[in-house]
Design a protein around this motif. Structure first.
Motif: not given
Length: 747
Positions: A345-349, A514-518
């Motif tokens: 993940q980049k900083i924004a992510g 939610q999708t990113a964390i999952q």
């Protein structure tokens, strides 16, 4: 390089080389005798070897233990250094004439006396502390006064001396072929521009040719005894001087060359240089930390298992804890997993995930205030005679309290409605085994429950650090520990796996979050499985006494450049970083590219590298446009300052925990009317009683046996001793609630 296997191999080889030189020096004494018998040529060898085996074996086995346990441990601390010095002096006075009169070298006696104390940790530290400056000057005096004055400078103009000097220099280089005996610690990496096996061989061979101090001693002895002429002596000195001057420069050049090649190879795999949009994939890099008893062939075990697991060694460090033969060896392996790629993940992510997790993991101030009020009311109506407060919630009487039972019990007792997230947060306060249930040994009283909840209320720093650590875990941008099911690994940082994710209330988050964390949590499942397999394979090979921990390792920490910028300009706020951006943006266009950042910071005197600038730039450049604007720079700087602030808070909490432990214990002892001095006096009194009983046993066995049929035991009969143990246990529990996990190693 002393903390690498090849560096320690070189040191060991040098010790063996010196021992052989001592034996040769003793044998040269026979050469000056007139018509010595044949046996005289063997006596120095037999004497030296015999004393090395007998006295040297004692020096590394039983003798240091005897000195430490039977002598030093029974003396006051302030007298131990003088005692060690006295014993060493006595051993020197005994060993030097003993070995000299038995046709061995007196230098061997000095070596054996010092080797005896090399196994005593306090002796080593005292020697370094007391004699460091003295040894520096003694070395100068040794080489300048004894050897330097004997250098025949005038003879160096003689062609005969120079010619034989170069011939003898070739003899010095005869040590170079020792490189072929170096074991292979690492395999050749596919696609790499350097060969680590060739590196280890060249470094070892060159290191062995750099040494000449014993050559001076032997040559001076031979000259003094008339065994060689002045010209041959001058030629030997010339050859040794050449090796002492040329070999170190060649060795340093070789080391720098291979280090550069290694860094170039690592740079080739840097995913942050890929300008493919926002996020990409990177190989999984791991830090394997192994602690095991010293044993033969340990490095070969690592090599075999890492090859079997498809792990490529990037770097390794080996350190020995303790100075005895039974010491533990800690090996740090930095490897690339050739079987798995992960998303970075980049900083924004990272920032988006941090904010999302913070909302999920933290209890709000209002929720904490509600808990506080409910606990005060509960204290008035609940009888806390039961030691296990949570056992009241075990509705099905199975001996454990599940999350559902805990939630229903708290709602009933506290008369308030709890969300699943709130109940989970309370569970985490007491669930030391992290299995999602409360066992009997985790049950606490109402007072302890109240104490821990108050700690949670007053410790907002800890809640933020937990959120931060989970963010780091999901982003995979810093190194974090990989837990397994083994109990001894419970101190490792917990990863947010899919199983752990199921207990969190994500409904309040946006669908994208939610999708990113999952997705990343599923990736963590793979990392956990991989890390557990590596740990189990290594521990099985190294034995039951070993312990292996696996962390994710990030070779390209983006915060490193910000650290250097902040240190150089003494920056503390986001506005300060924005001012630096304005200085970099000379043309005032509102954007800067990678080259502008590098040139501006380099000109300003900041110690940076192109690789570091490229890493930070690509972490900030979210869209891969090749330029970053002031707003992107500002957000990155703000996120950096947040992380640094939380790191400082965690460090402060760790420092404060020790002081809290001390204060709480002192307060409890004061309440009990027991002082530390009284406890020590009581223990001393009981030791005296036990000593009298022991002597009585020697005088009258029958009576002593009768007395000891029910011997006095402080731990079982003395109420004060019981209270003190309770204090220690409770303080330990309180201290554990304050502890926060340290950030793991990051390069």
């Amino acid at each position: 390089m002393l903390d690498t296997p090849v560096g320690q191999l070189i040191v060991s080889s040098c010790v063996v080389d010196d021992i052989l030189a001592l034996i040769l020096l003793s044998m040269f004494q026979v050469l000056v005798e007139v018509d010595p018998p044949i046996i005289a040529y063997f006596i120095p060898f037999i004497s030296s070897l015999g004393f090395l085996l007998v006295l040297g074996g004692s020096a590394v086995t039983w003798l240091p233990k005897f000195i430490q346990n039977k002598i030093l441990n029974k003396l006051p601390e302030q007298h131990r250094e003088l005692t060690m010095f006295s014993i060493m002096t006595a051993m020197l006075l005994a060993y030097l004439p003993l070995l000299n009169y038995t046709k061995s070298s007196y230098l061997t006696g000095a070596f054996l006396a010092g080797a005896t104390f090399s196994q005593i940790e306090s002796a080593h530290h005292a020697f370094i502390k007391k004699t460091h400056q003295l040894m520096t000057w003694l070395l100068r005096v040794f080489f300048a006064a004894s050897i330097g004055f004997q250098v025949p400078v005038k003879l160096f103009s003689d062609p005969y001396v120079i010619g034989w000097g170069f011939i003898l220099y070739a003899c010095v280089l005869a040590k170079f072929p020792l490189m072929f005996y170096v074991p292979q610690f690492e395999d050749v990496k596919e696609g790499a521009s350097y060969n680590p096996f060739l590196r280890d061989r060249l470094i070892t061979g060159l290191a062995m040719t750099c040494r000449g101090e014993f050559s001076f001693i032997i040559a001076a002895f031979a000259l003094g005894q008339g065994l060689i002429s002045a010209k041959i002596y001058a030629a030997i000195v010339w050859a040794v001087l050449l090796s002492c001057i040329t070999s170190p420069f060649i060795l340093l050049s070789i080391i720098k060359y291979f280090n550069k090649q290694q860094l170039e190879y690592l740079k080739m795999t840097n995913p942050l240089k890929q300008k493919t949009g926002s996020d990409g994939m990177t190989p999984l890099y791991l830090h394997i930390k192994s602690t095991a008893p010293a044993s033969w062939g340990q490095q070969e075990v690592f090599r075999k298992i890492l090859n079997d697991l498809n792990l490529e060694v990037i770097d390794r460090r080996t350190n020995r804890h303790g100075r005895t033969l039974s010491a533990e060896v800690q090996t740090d392996l930095y490897v690339k997993d050739k079987t798995m790629n992960i998303k970075f993940q980049k900083i924004a992510g990272q920032r988006r995930i941090k904010n999302a997790l913070k909302a999920v993991l933290d209890l709000t101030k209002e929720e904490l205030d509600t808990f506080s009020s409910a606990i005060e009311e509960l204290q008035k109506i609940v009888d806390d005679d039961c030691d296990a407060f949570f056992m009241q919630f075990d509705s099905n009487n199975d001996g454990v309290v599940s999350l559902k039972e805990l939630k229903e019990g708290l709602e009933k007792k506290l008369c308030l409605k709890l969300t699943q997230r709130q109940a989970r947060k309370v569970m985490e306060l007491f669930d030391e085994s992290q299995d999602g249930k409360l066992q009997k040994d985790e049950m606490v009283s109402l007072d302890q429950f109240k104490f821990r909840l108050q700690m949670l209320m007053s410790d907002n720093q800890k809640r933020r650090s937990v959120s931060r650590r989970q963010t780091v875990v999901l982003s995979s941008q810093n190194s974090t520990a990989i837990p397994s099911s083994s109990n001894h690994r419970g101190n490792m940082i917990s990863r947010l796996s899919s199983n752990a994710l199921s207990s969190l209330a994500l409904d309040s988050l946006e669908k994208e979050a939610q999708t990113a964390i999952q997705v990343i949590a599923k990736e963590q499942d793979q990392i956990i499985t991989r890390g557990t397999a590596i740990e189990e394979a290594l521990e099985e090979a190294l034995g039951d006494a070993s312990e292996v921990l696996v962390d994710v390792w990030n070779p390209w920490p983006w915060t490193e450049l910000f650290d250097k910028i902040a240190s150089h300009y003494e920056l503390e706020t986001v506005d300060h970083f924005v001012a630096v951006f304005s200085n970099i943006d000379i043309d005032g266009g509102g954007t800067v590219d990678q080259e502008e950042i590098y040139e501006a910071l380099k000109e300003a005197g900041v110690k940076i590298s192109e690789e570091g600038v490229a890493t930070l730039f690509n972490m900030i450049d979210e869209d891969g446009s090749g330029e970053i604007d002031e707003e992107e720079w500002k957000e990155a700087a703000d996120f950096y300052l947040v992380l640094k602030k939380e790191e400082k808070e965690m460090a402060m909490m760790k420092d404060e925990s020790a002081e809290v432990h001390k204060q709480v214990r002192a307060a409890k002892l004061a309440q009990l009317g027991v002082s530390t001095k009284a406890v020590k006096a009581q223990k001393s009194k009981m030791n005296s009683v036990m000593g009298l009983l022991s002597r009585s046993k020697d005088n009258n066995t029958a009576q002593a046996d009768k007395r000891q049929s029910s011997p006095p035991r402080v731990t079982s009969t003395d109420p004060q001793a019981k209270s003190i143990r309770f204090v220690d246990d409770e303080v330990e529990m309180m201290s554990a609630s304050n502890d926060s996990a340290e950030d793991p190693l990051t390069f």
